[in-house]
Design an enzyme around this catalytic site. Sequence first.
Site, PDB file in Angstrom:
ATOM      1  N   PHE A  95       5.351 -64.556 -23.081  1.00 45.08           N
ATOM      2  CA  PHE A  95       5.194 -63.478 -23.904  1.00 45.08           C
ATOM      3  C   PHE A  95       7.138 -63.592 -24.462  1.00 45.08           C
ATOM      4  O   PHE A  95       8.101 -64.621 -24.471  1.00 45.08           O
ATOM      5  CB  PHE A  95       6.498 -62.142 -22.635  1.00 45.08           C
ATOM      6  CG  PHE A  95       7.553 -61.644 -22.986  1.00 45.08           C
ATOM      7  CD1 PHE A  95       6.812 -59.566 -23.236  1.00 45.08           C
ATOM      8  CD2 PHE A  95       8.624 -61.571 -22.548  1.00 45.08           C
ATOM      9  CE1 PHE A  95       7.595 -59.002 -23.337  1.00 45.08           C
ATOM     10  CE2 PHE A  95       9.524 -60.399 -23.823  1.00 45.08           C
ATOM     11  CZ  PHE A  95       8.460 -58.869 -23.978  1.00 45.08           C
ATOM     12  N   ASP A 111       9.617 -71.765 -27.590  1.00 47.07           N
ATOM     13  CA  ASP A 111      10.299 -70.179 -27.281  1.00 47.07           C
ATOM     14  C   ASP A 111      11.495 -70.452 -26.382  1.00 47.07           C
ATOM     15  O   ASP A 111      11.057 -70.453 -25.295  1.00 47.07           O
ATOM     16  CB  ASP A 111       9.274 -69.059 -27.422  1.00 47.07           C
ATOM     17  CG  ASP A 111      10.301 -67.401 -26.999  1.00 47.07           C
ATOM     18  OD1 ASP A 111      11.675 -67.614 -26.602  1.00 47.07           O
ATOM     19  OD2 ASP A 111       9.535 -66.593 -27.639  1.00 47.07           O
ATOM     20  N   LYS A 152      19.162 -64.118 -26.676  1.00 47.48           N
ATOM     21  CA  LYS A 152      19.667 -63.766 -25.606  1.00 47.48           C
ATOM     22  C   LYS A 152      21.077 -64.307 -25.406  1.00 47.48           C
ATOM     23  O   LYS A 152      21.998 -64.053 -25.592  1.00 47.48           O
ATOM     24  CB  LYS A 152      18.544 -64.045 -23.926  1.00 47.48           C
ATOM     25  CG  LYS A 152      17.314 -63.184 -24.364  1.00 47.48           C
ATOM     26  CD  LYS A 152      16.674 -63.180 -22.739  1.00 47.48           C
ATOM     27  CE  LYS A 152      15.334 -61.837 -23.071  1.00 47.48           C
ATOM     28  NZ  LYS A 152      15.602 -61.036 -22.932  1.00 47.48           N
TER      29      LYS A 152
END
Length: 411
Positions: A151, A236, A265
């Site tokens: 994801f 990531d 984030k």
Amino acid sequence: MTSVTPPTTAGHATQDFITSSEDHGAHNYHPLPVVVATAEGAWMTDVEGRRYLDMLAGYSALNFGHGNRRLIEAAKEQLERVTLTSRAFHHDRFAAFCTELAELCGMEMVLPMNTGAEAVETAVKTARKWGYRVKGVPDGRARIVVASDNFHGRTTTIVSFSTDEEARADFGPYTPGFDIVPYGDLDALRATVTDETVAVLLEPIQGEAGVLVPPPGYLAGVRELTRERNVLFIADEIQSGLGRTGRTFACEHEGVVPDMYVLGKALGGGVVPVSAVVSSKAVLGVFRPGEHGSTFGGNPLACAVALEVIAMLRTGEFQERAAELGEHLHAELGLLAGTGKVTEVRGRGLWAGVDIDPSYGTGREISEKLMDRGVLVKDTHGSTIRIAPPLVISKDDLDWGLDQLRAVLGA
């Protein structure tokens, strides 16, 4: 610790908000039926005054808790000065942000964006350009290897290499140039890399897939293979990075330094969206003016907040806290697994994927029952729930949240 157990039936105010949202907002999410009005630290309060322990932390965007005073004060101070210049002009927070983030990562250059998906797109573009300009891959032939169950976001290019049909279906035609291999399978990766491969893009821990931790030695093996084949290793760390796993970066658990970090984030502290690609001059130096950009990327407000995040991470206190509380979290969840009501627990630091025996309910049903008891988590993939509280959570509050999970499962 102060806790409130909400009633199981939402009040009129909550239902009114939800009805209005469903009438006018596109149905691209299926949130739990709670309407948050205020939040502080690890606790949120809804529109009717009921309190909930946040055990999700905005998928790690809120590593430092809701309303962290250091971050709020940094934002307020910058709001009074200048919030946006676009990249048409320099501003006085940009150099410090790039310099200090590069130092935190042990890298040389930073390319700032806003959202995690934008940062992943930037990493893809960077890898391709590096492949053509530096590695010498023929034009239009660059390939990037990714892992199944990944994801990385929801843009059209990113869903093109997703194996989640819910995220992918009906969004074609899909972007070519990606090879998908099983996560954690080094032999499959080795067999897939060719002379036209420019990068391997991986999550050091797969969050959306259920907090999947790769086998020991996998990341180190990826690092060795990519060096041998002159391929970029892109990590990531949007969810796994910046303290969540007990280290600044999840890659550190195997002593691995990738060629490129993709961050987001928590970099914005849950205050503003901030993301970045961080790498060497040899890699990010392939860009020239006009080839890539973002009006809001690296804006003064984002830089001010991110600089405070970097300063907080430099102390090591949040990483240490995540490691210590994470050890306690996994020990307690391990006891639940011993009851048979939890079939598997995965994760690292203050991050766990908990597979519930399906006979006790789906992940969604367990999440709703926990919500009724004042704890907010989120489900994924059937009967899995994810636990990722803010790193500032107290041990007492963490234990209280785990007590509610035990109560829901009758353990």
